[in-house]
Design an enzyme around this catalytic site. Structure first.
Site, PDB file in Angstrom:
ATOM      1  N   GLU A 177       0.097 -12.534   4.860  1.00 33.80           N
ATOM      2  CA  GLU A 177       1.178 -11.915   4.093  1.00 33.80           C
ATOM      3  C   GLU A 177       2.448 -11.790   4.930  1.00 33.80           C
ATOM      4  O   GLU A 177       3.553 -12.045   4.454  1.00 33.80           O
ATOM      5  CB  GLU A 177       0.732 -10.546   3.585  1.00 33.80           C
ATOM      6  CG  GLU A 177      -0.318 -10.629   2.485  1.00 33.80           C
ATOM      7  CD  GLU A 177      -0.925  -9.286   2.133  1.00 33.80           C
ATOM      8  OE1 GLU A 177      -1.467  -9.173   1.027  1.00 33.80           O
ATOM      9  OE2 GLU A 177      -0.870  -8.350   2.964  1.00 33.80           O
ATOM     10  N   ASP A 188       0.828  -1.203   0.000  1.00 32.60           N
ATOM     11  CA  ASP A 188       0.000   0.000   0.000  1.00 32.60           C
ATOM     12  C   ASP A 188       0.866   1.259   0.000  1.00 32.60           C
ATOM     13  O   ASP A 188       0.507   2.267  -0.589  1.00 32.60           O
ATOM     14  CB  ASP A 188      -0.928   0.003   1.215  1.00 32.60           C
ATOM     15  CG  ASP A 188      -1.822  -1.219   1.249  1.00 32.60           C
ATOM     16  OD1 ASP A 188      -2.265  -1.653   0.170  1.00 32.60           O
ATOM     17  OD2 ASP A 188      -2.069  -1.750   2.349  1.00 32.60           O
ATOM     18  N   GLY A 231      -1.754  -4.589   3.742  1.00 33.13           N
ATOM     19  CA  GLY A 231      -2.973  -5.019   4.413  1.00 33.13           C
ATOM     20  C   GLY A 231      -4.236  -4.363   3.923  1.00 33.13           C
ATOM     21  O   GLY A 231      -5.299  -4.547   4.516  1.00 33.13           O
ATOM     22  N   GLY A 232      -4.137  -3.607   2.811  1.00 29.78           N
ATOM     23  CA  GLY A 232      -5.344  -3.009   2.257  1.00 29.78           C
ATOM     24  C   GLY A 232      -6.375  -4.032   1.845  1.00 29.78           C
ATOM     25  O   GLY A 232      -7.573  -3.756   1.838  1.00 29.78           O
TER      26      GLY A 232
END
EC number: 5.3.1.6
Length: 254
Positions: A127, A108, A119-120
């Site tokens: 991840e 991001d 983490g969007g």
């Protein structure tokens, strides 16, 4: 290393930049032998990672890659891998044994130190597990993701157990962050992660006083926090696509 190559007279939009960096990074890693047969590969989540998955599938079809073991970081990625017949494994499977050779993912935001916010897509836990258990970590982004200071444009995602949402929010507010629960788009209520948790999106109201490394550790020390979207503990190889058609490498080769 800061290296750029290939330009175009027609500026590329963000979608075209994502495709370019996905294809160029995978091709480069294959040509260098960083990606090769019999590897275990962590595959990220999101709009830049998906064309990278497709490019890996192209190399499998051509025979320039073979017998790889892919570990997806979300159901979205797993479905794409199934579509392209990429062999799927879990990180705990016998072949993988909890350790990956390389993970390729988007971001991001990425700053001048190659620290990352991810983490969007609400897959930050998987991840980070993949990235922090990989021998090599590769980030691929378009130029809009490059910032001087993390938090400039993207919120910082924090995965929490539902019962801790209010206590964690209160602590973050005491730290000077604005924070809200991420709401789902196609259903009522909050986003629920693949692990059944909620996502808090936090933003700095002024320049942060903690370093990204300190913030990553401090967040994870809060009771009820499962993981956060700061990635600061790994050396990263970065590929950045630009509107002029060039692709920049922002870190040293393996």
């Amino acid at each position: 290393m800061h290296e750029r190559n290939t330009t175009t007279n027609t500026p590329l939009d963000v979608t075209a930049q994502k495709l370019l960096v996905a294809q160029r990074s995978v091709d480069t890693l294959v040509q260098e032998g960083v990606l090769h047969a019999h590897m275990s590969i962590g595959l990220g989540t999101g709009s830049t990672a998906m064309p990278a998955v497709k490019r890996i599938a192209d190399h499998l079809a051509r025979g320039t890659l073979s017998d790889i073991a892919a570990v997806p970081t979300s159901f979205q990625t797993a479905l794409i891998c199934e579509r392209y017949n990429i062999p799927l494994f879990s990180l705990s499977s016998k072949r993988i044994g909890g350790k990956l050779d390389v993970t390729i993912d988007g971001a991001d935001e990425i700053d001048t130190q190659n620290f990352v916010i991810k983490g969007g897509g609400a897959a930050l836990l998987q991840e980070k597990i993949a990235a922090y258990n990989s021998a090599h970590f590769v980030i691929i982004v378009d130029e809009t993701k490059v910032v001087e200071t993390l938090g400039t444009r993207a919120a910082l995602p924090i995965e929490v157990v539902p019962e801790a949402r209010m206590s964690v929010m209160r602590t973050l507010q005491d730290w000077g962050l604005s924070v809200h629960i991420r709401e789902a788009v196609r259903k009522k209520g909050p986003v629920v992660t693949d692990h059944g948790n909620f996502i808090l999106d936090a933003r700095w109201q002024s320049l942060p006083t903690r370093t990204p490394q300190d913030m990553e550790r401090a967040l994870n020390a809060l009771p009820g926090v499962i993981e956060n979207g700061l990635f600061t503990e790994r050396t990263v190889r970065v590929f950045v696509a630009h509107a002029d058609g060039s692709v920049e490498e922002r870190s040293a080769s393996f």
